[in-house]
Design a protein around this motif. Structure first.
Motif, PDB file in Angstrom:
ATOM      1  N   GLU A  29     -56.456 -74.090  51.606  1.00  0.00           N
ATOM      2  CA  GLU A  29     -57.702 -73.729  51.051  1.00  0.00           C
ATOM      3  C   GLU A  29     -57.781 -72.312  50.462  1.00  0.00           C
ATOM      4  N   LEU A  30     -58.247 -72.165  49.299  1.00  0.00           N
ATOM      5  CA  LEU A  30     -58.319 -70.862  48.454  1.00  0.00           C
ATOM      6  C   LEU A  30     -59.034 -69.784  49.424  1.00  0.00           C
ATOM      7  N   SER A  31     -60.262 -69.999  49.828  1.00  0.00           N
ATOM      8  CA  SER A  31     -60.786 -68.873  50.849  1.00  0.00           C
ATOM      9  C   SER A  31     -61.432 -69.638  51.678  1.00  0.00           C
ATOM     10  N   PRO A  32     -61.300 -69.703  53.037  1.00  0.00           N
ATOM     11  CA  PRO A  32     -61.929 -70.515  54.047  1.00  0.00           C
ATOM     12  C   PRO A  32     -63.385 -69.687  53.868  1.00  0.00           C
ATOM     13  N   PRO A  33     -64.273 -70.960  54.163  1.00  0.00           N
ATOM     14  CA  PRO A  33     -65.624 -70.646  54.524  1.00  0.00           C
ATOM     15  C   PRO A  33     -66.070 -69.212  55.454  1.00  0.00           C
ATOM     16  N   LYS A  34     -66.721 -68.370  55.027  1.00  0.00           N
ATOM     17  CA  LYS A  34     -66.937 -67.151  55.824  1.00  0.00           C
ATOM     18  C   LYS A  34     -67.893 -67.605  57.131  1.00  0.00           C
ATOM     19  N   ARG A 120     -57.213 -79.643  53.335  1.00  0.00           N
ATOM     20  CA  ARG A 120     -56.355 -78.378  53.867  1.00  0.00           C
ATOM     21  C   ARG A 120     -55.442 -78.481  54.885  1.00  0.00           C
ATOM     22  N   GLU A 121     -55.140 -79.673  55.236  1.00  0.00           N
ATOM     23  CA  GLU A 121     -53.997 -80.086  56.114  1.00  0.00           C
ATOM     24  C   GLU A 121     -52.458 -80.132  55.442  1.00  0.00           C
ATOM     25  N   VAL A 122     -52.644 -80.357  54.243  1.00  0.00           N
ATOM     26  CA  VAL A 122     -51.532 -80.346  53.443  1.00  0.00           C
ATOM     27  C   VAL A 122     -50.408 -79.278  53.455  1.00  0.00           C
ATOM     28  N   VAL A 123     -49.222 -79.389  53.544  1.00  0.00           N
ATOM     29  CA  VAL A 123     -48.380 -78.000  53.784  1.00  0.00           C
ATOM     30  C   VAL A 123     -47.166 -78.176  53.232  1.00  0.00           C
ATOM     31  N   ARG A 124     -46.354 -77.023  52.666  1.00  0.00           N
ATOM     32  CA  ARG A 124     -45.211 -77.245  52.041  1.00  0.00           C
ATOM     33  C   ARG A 124     -44.268 -78.312  52.381  1.00  0.00           C
ATOM     34  N   THR A 131     -52.431 -91.206  42.753  1.00  0.00           N
ATOM     35  CA  THR A 131     -52.894 -92.330  42.084  1.00  0.00           C
ATOM     36  C   THR A 131     -54.016 -92.079  41.315  1.00  0.00           C
ATOM     37  N   GLU A 132     -54.701 -92.852  40.296  1.00  0.00           N
ATOM     38  CA  GLU A 132     -55.568 -92.750  39.314  1.00  0.00           C
ATOM     39  C   GLU A 132     -56.777 -92.388  40.205  1.00  0.00           C
ATOM     40  N   GLY A 133     -57.526 -91.059  39.691  1.00  0.00           N
ATOM     41  CA  GLY A 133     -58.570 -90.634  40.643  1.00  0.00           C
ATOM     42  C   GLY A 133     -58.437 -89.830  41.675  1.00  0.00           C
ATOM     43  N   ASP A 134     -57.246 -89.616  41.980  1.00  0.00           N
ATOM     44  CA  ASP A 134     -57.026 -88.258  43.101  1.00  0.00           C
ATOM     45  C   ASP A 134     -57.281 -87.091  42.452  1.00  0.00           C
ATOM     46  N   ARG A 135     -57.458 -86.144  43.254  1.00  0.00           N
ATOM     47  CA  ARG A 135     -57.530 -84.855  43.095  1.00  0.00           C
ATOM     48  C   ARG A 135     -56.238 -84.048  43.627  1.00  0.00           C
ATOM     49  N   VAL A 136     -55.294 -83.484  42.949  1.00  0.00           N
ATOM     50  CA  VAL A 136     -54.210 -83.333  43.386  1.00  0.00           C
ATOM     51  C   VAL A 136     -54.432 -82.226  44.332  1.00  0.00           C
ATOM     52  N   ALA A 137     -53.859 -82.067  45.705  1.00  0.00           N
ATOM     53  CA  ALA A 137     -54.159 -81.362  46.788  1.00  0.00           C
ATOM     54  C   ALA A 137     -53.381 -79.886  46.634  1.00  0.00           C
ATOM     55  N   ALA A 138     -52.444 -79.938  46.116  1.00  0.00           N
ATOM     56  CA  ALA A 138     -51.629 -78.750  46.119  1.00  0.00           C
ATOM     57  C   ALA A 138     -50.650 -78.748  45.039  1.00  0.00           C
ATOM     58  N   ASP A 139     -49.823 -77.666  44.770  1.00  0.00           N
ATOM     59  CA  ASP A 139     -48.694 -77.578  43.625  1.00  0.00           C
ATOM     60  C   ASP A 139     -47.651 -78.258  44.290  1.00  0.00           C
ATOM     61  N   ALA A 140     -46.999 -79.268  43.337  1.00  0.00           N
ATOM     62  CA  ALA A 140     -46.000 -80.006  43.795  1.00  0.00           C
ATOM     63  C   ALA A 140     -44.986 -80.463  42.474  1.00  0.00           C
ATOM     64  N   PRO A 198     -53.413 -70.140  48.820  1.00  0.00           N
ATOM     65  CA  PRO A 198     -53.664 -69.006  48.048  1.00  0.00           C
ATOM     66  C   PRO A 198     -52.549 -68.700  47.250  1.00  0.00           C
ATOM     67  N   ARG A 199     -51.100 -69.357  47.432  1.00  0.00           N
ATOM     68  CA  ARG A 199     -49.729 -69.461  46.869  1.00  0.00           C
ATOM     69  C   ARG A 199     -50.053 -70.474  45.719  1.00  0.00           C
ATOM     70  N   SER A 200     -50.807 -71.275  45.636  1.00  0.00           N
ATOM     71  CA  SER A 200     -50.719 -72.297  44.557  1.00  0.00           C
ATOM     72  C   SER A 200     -51.341 -71.564  43.262  1.00  0.00           C
ATOM     73  N   GLU A 201     -50.908 -72.255  42.280  1.00  0.00           N
ATOM     74  CA  GLU A 201     -51.424 -71.764  40.830  1.00  0.00           C
ATOM     75  C   GLU A 201     -52.933 -71.320  40.716  1.00  0.00           C
ATOM     76  N   MET A 202     -53.756 -72.369  41.353  1.00  0.00           N
ATOM     77  CA  MET A 202     -55.209 -72.173  41.524  1.00  0.00           C
ATOM     78  C   MET A 202     -55.545 -71.048  42.289  1.00  0.00           C
ATOM     79  N   GLY A 203     -54.909 -70.972  43.371  1.00  0.00           N
ATOM     80  CA  GLY A 203     -55.059 -69.800  44.380  1.00  0.00           C
ATOM     81  C   GLY A 203     -55.000 -68.281  43.757  1.00  0.00           C
ATOM     82  N   ARG A 204     -54.004 -68.204  42.845  1.00  0.00           N
ATOM     83  CA  ARG A 204     -53.531 -66.967  41.990  1.00  0.00           C
ATOM     84  C   ARG A 204     -54.698 -66.863  41.166  1.00  0.00           C
ATOM     85  N   ILE A 205     -54.981 -67.949  40.551  1.00  0.00           N
ATOM     86  CA  ILE A 205     -56.106 -67.669  39.502  1.00  0.00           C
ATOM     87  C   ILE A 205     -57.615 -67.173  40.201  1.00  0.00           C
TER      88      ILE A 205
END
Length: 859
Positions: A29-34, A120-124, A131-140, A198-205
């Motif tokens: 996750e980019l920034s865990p909820p405070k 949030r449980e996806v790991v390296r 499949t169609e309609g999915d939101r990609v969870a991490a850089d891959a 935070p190590r993904s492209e989305m995380g860096r941006i």
């Protein structure tokens, strides 16, 4: 032997490896909820006007030398803080549990098994299935890709989808990678996760982006306006009282204390607390019904729903498909020759003449299917087809996904027994399955054959079966020199036959639909299925009141006025395309309906977003549908929607009860703070007394009323008017009437005591006991607005019992302990007068019940 840290390219990570990497890298996750710490909560409490008034009153008591009162107020401050912190943490725990449920999902392969996990449980190293309609969870990095198209506008701003393909070898090119936050808009693939959080492209941006605050709901806006009005009124009167007291009596400290007492009595600080607790607890209660609320405003809208548009498959039915029948395309000729053209599922073995039909039906399905119909076909193929007809080594070369224009799935396969593309294209075979009309339109069929198959389709659909047609073709060109056609129309198809599936109605659906009808909610079935299938299921569900369904083709030919008329008379809409769902929603909204709409696909997102209550399927729904919706059915069950409406009505009822109680209870408190100053009586209430009462009011309004069970007729009345404000004139009048009655009763009791020569201290104690008794009567009177008298009082509510017991114990201590009596300025009154004060609460309760039944059906 495989090293324990090695990753099996087909089985993915094992659970131990995944747990270790989650520990090393942290959640995806980019920034865990405070999380709000106790110190944050205390800082917010310090800004609360009521707490500041208590502290100010305590300081004044110290200046006046009344240490007992000062210490008591500090004790009340401490108790208020403890109660507030515990309620806040309870709410935070509820919200944390809901955040876990709302976490985006990801489909991964672990230990060789498909598993749906929180994003949030996806790991390296995880193996993602896309499949169609999915939101990609991490850089891959892609390992397989079949016509994979990704929308990366969230990252790049590029609006057009980008084609993705698996690299032939090691690669870091963007066309071979998928990125966190991208949306799969076509095709399918598998990819190995390379970076998370935070190590993904989305995380860096986006590392520095703060979370966007949701806009306040209409109820919050109404409540803030009311709180502001009462705050300004209370503070203005308090300031005027201080000036009058100081100028007329010359005692500015006593005047300031009187002003603080009046301000405390008039501040309705409980309103925002009520909304926060009710919305959080409402979302939690919905989640226990397997319904996930993604927006607080939805809970406000649920009780006002007037039309419920529901899909058929998986919502009204169990979504456990089984192949019921197979019918050959040459059915009419076969029948005349004395041969059977139809195979029934209850027959023991599949005749060889049906093998080709089933073989191509399986080839037109995914290898690892998610769709229930495809699962049924693959399972039947594995059980009935010979190994040579299952083609495990064939390669899926190209895929045409279903589209609104062509509701059919097309697969192009490279055979393994010839060199594809070297001859006249014999290395490629094409399989298609989909809606009967759509597939027939692509095939070379005679008019007689087409009519025979359509009659068979109608007959099967009338029995509640869902029917698909299957056809085959080849690609007679070299590839890639000659690219694939832009769509399946470019192939020359031969029709093979029909496959029919049985999907039984959920057993709880007829009762749920009857409950909707009793609640004044129209239920419309909106499906892509054949009209006869839709009508058969609708009849089983007790839904259809007309013999015909309105099809998408017929709907497209209607004018706006004609569609309005049809909407009034039609319950079943068949062969409806996703774009037409949006038109239905808009037409219903234009008629003034409050619309709930179910959906599960990418193309359903516009209609889900347009509906007042968008309901996504949690089991089979895409991430896009979930994101566009306001509710997610975790079990894809229609009955859960009805339970959500029921719960929404209960929440709104209880919210009105809590608001009515808060408004009413402040009337006598404010009046008993002001009347002695205006009439020259001894003071009845001081900040100590009001602090004591706040310990009663806060838990009652935020916990006791929230836990109230539903009204007996909650689903036997029409939906509420969504335009009606929460703080209606009726609610305000009823609250002030109740509060005025209590003020009259307690004020009159105090005046009578003084007139009969009772000293101020015991009279104050008796008036305070009477006020507490009347407040409890107020709670009982507002618990229910319908049903018999005793039934309303005796409704089960464990929180109410604890609250009454705690109040009685505190009141007994205040009267029984001499040090506390001194602080409260009490003297122990005679027992008979004490009983009379308690009896006054019973009299007020009876009067309130009489007024409620005389003037109100509901406030």
């Amino acid at each position: 032997m495989q090293n324990k840290d090695e990753i099996d390219p087909f089985a993915g990570l094992n659970q131990a490896q995944a747990a270790q990497r989650l520990l090393e890298d942290g959640p995806n996750e980019l920034s865990p909820p405070k999380k709000r710490t106790v110190w944050h909560i205390l800082a917010d409490l310090a800004r609360e006007p009521m707490l500041q008034l208590l502290l100010a009153a305590g300081a004044i008591y110290l200046l006046l030398g009344d240490r007992g009162e000062a210490l008591m107020l500090l004790a009340f401050v401490l108790l208020t803080v403890i109660i507030s912190v515990s309620q806040e943490q309870r709410t935070e725990r509820v919200l944390e549990a809901l955040r876990d449920l709302t976490s985006p999902r990801a489909l991964v392969i672990r230990d060789g098994q498909l598993e749906r996990i929180a994003g949030r449980e996806v790991v390296r190293g995880d193996l993602l299935v896309l499949t169609e309609g999915d939101r990609v969870a991490a850089d891959a990095l892609l390992l397989e890709a079949n016509d994979l198209q990704c929308d990366e506008s969230l990252l790049s701003g590029e609006s057009l989808p980008l084609s993705k393909r698996a690299p032939p070898g090691p690669s870091d090119a963007e066309e071979h990678r998928v990125f966190a936050g991208a949306l799969v808009v076509g095709g399918q693939g598998r990819a190995r996760v390379t970076a998370t959080g935070p190590r993904s492209e989305m995380g860096r941006i986006g590392k520095s982006l703060a979370e966007i605050e949701a806009p306040p709901t209409p109820l919050h806006q109404q409540t803030r306006r009311l709180v502001k009005l009462f705050s300004v009124l209370g503070l203005s009167l308090s300031a005027a009282l201080v000036l009058i007291y100081g100028l007329l009596r010359g005692d500015w400290l006593a005047g300031l204390l009187a002003g603080i007492t009046l301000a405390m009595s008039m501040l309705p600080q409980e309103f925002l607390l009520i909304l926060t607790v009710f919305m959080a607890m409402g979302a939690w209660r919905l989640s226990r019904q397997r319904v996930l609320s993604r927006r607080a405003a939805t809970i406000e809208t649920l009780g006002a729903a007037t039309v419920l548009c529901t899909d058929k498959t998986g919502t009204l039915t169990v979504n456990k498909m089984a192949v019921a029948e197979l019918t050959l395309a040459a059915g009419a000729d076969a029948t005349s020759a004395g041969e059977s053209s139809t195979w029934q599922a209850d027959e023991p073995a599949l005749p060889a003449s049906f093998h080709l039909l089933l073989e191509y039906a399986v080839l037109a399905s995914e290898r690892d299917p998610f769709d229930p119909m495809e699962k049924a076909l693959v399972e039947l193929g594995q059980a009935q087809l010979p190994a040579t007809a299952q083609h495990p080594s064939w390669t899926l070369q190209h895929e045409y996904a279903l589209s609104p224009e062509l509701p059919a799935m097309t697969h192009v396969w490279r055979r393994d027994d010839v060199a594809g593309g070297e001859g006249e294209g014999v290395g490629f075979v094409v399989a298609i399955k989909g809606g009967v009309e759509a597939v027939l339109g692509l095939c070379r069929c005679s008019d007689a054959q087409t009519q025979a198959l359509l009659r068979q389709t109608e007959a099967m659909a009338a029995r509640g079966l869902r029917v698909l047609a299957v056809a085959r073709s080849t690609w007679p060109h070299h590839w890639p020199a000659v690219p694939w056609p832009a769509d399946p129309v470019g192939f020359d198809f031969e029709l093979l036959g029909l496959t029919a599936f049985a999907d039984p109605l959920r057993p709880e659906v007829p009762a749920a639909i009857a409950e909707c009808r009793a609640a004044g909610i129209r239920v419309l079935m909106v499906t892509g299925d054949h009209p006869a299938t839709a009508l058969a299921i609708a009849a089983q569900a007790g839904l259809a009141s007309s013999p015909a369904a309105l099809t998408g083709v017929e709907m497209g030919a209607l004018s706006a006025a004609e569609l309005d008329r049809q909407l009034q008379a039609t319950q079943v809409f068949a062969r409806i395309k996703p774009a037409q769902k949006l038109a239905l929603v808009e037409a219903l909204k234009a008629q003034g309906e409050v619309v709930a709409m179910t959906g599960d696909g990418v193309n359903d997102a516009p209609s889900l977003k347009a509906a007042h209550i968008g309901i996504a399927m949690g089991g089979r729904g895409t991430d896009v549908a979930r994101e566009a919706s306001s509710l997610v059915l975790l079990d894809d069950n229609f009955a859960a929607i009805v339970q959500a409406v029921r719960l929404g009505r209960r929440i709104f009822d209880n919210l009105r009860k809590a608001m009515a109680f808060v408004l009413a209870v402040h009337v006598p408190i404010a009046g008993l703070s002001l009347l002695p100053l205006l009439l020259g009586w001894p003071l009845i209430l001081s900040p100590v007394h009001i602090a004591f009462l706040e310990l009663l009011i806060d838990p009652v309004c935020s916990i006791v009323f929230e836990a109230e069970p539903e009204e007996a007729g909650v689903m036997a009345r029409p939906p509420r008017d969504p335009a009606a404000p929460l703080f209606s004139k009726g609610l305000l009048a009823w609250s002030f009437l109740q509060g005025g009655l209590i003020l009259l009763a307690v004020g009159g009791w105090f005046a009578a005591l003084l007139s009969y020569g009772v000293a101020p201290e015991p009279a104050r104690a008796l008036a305070f006991v009477a006020l507490v008794a009347c407040d409890i009567a107020l709670i009982l009177a507002n618990r229910s607005y319908s049903g018999p008298l005793l039934a309303g009082w005796l409704r089960p509510n464990r929180m109410l019992g604890w609250m009454v017991a705690a109040t009685a114990a505190l009141l007994a201590l205040a009267l029984g302990l001499a040090p506390l009596r001194e602080v409260f300025k009490f003297e122990l009154p005679p027992t008979e007068l004490l009983a009379a004060s308690l009896l006054l609460g019973g009299v007020v309760l009876l009067l309130l019940e009489g007024l409620k039944r005389l003037f109100l059906n509901r406030p």
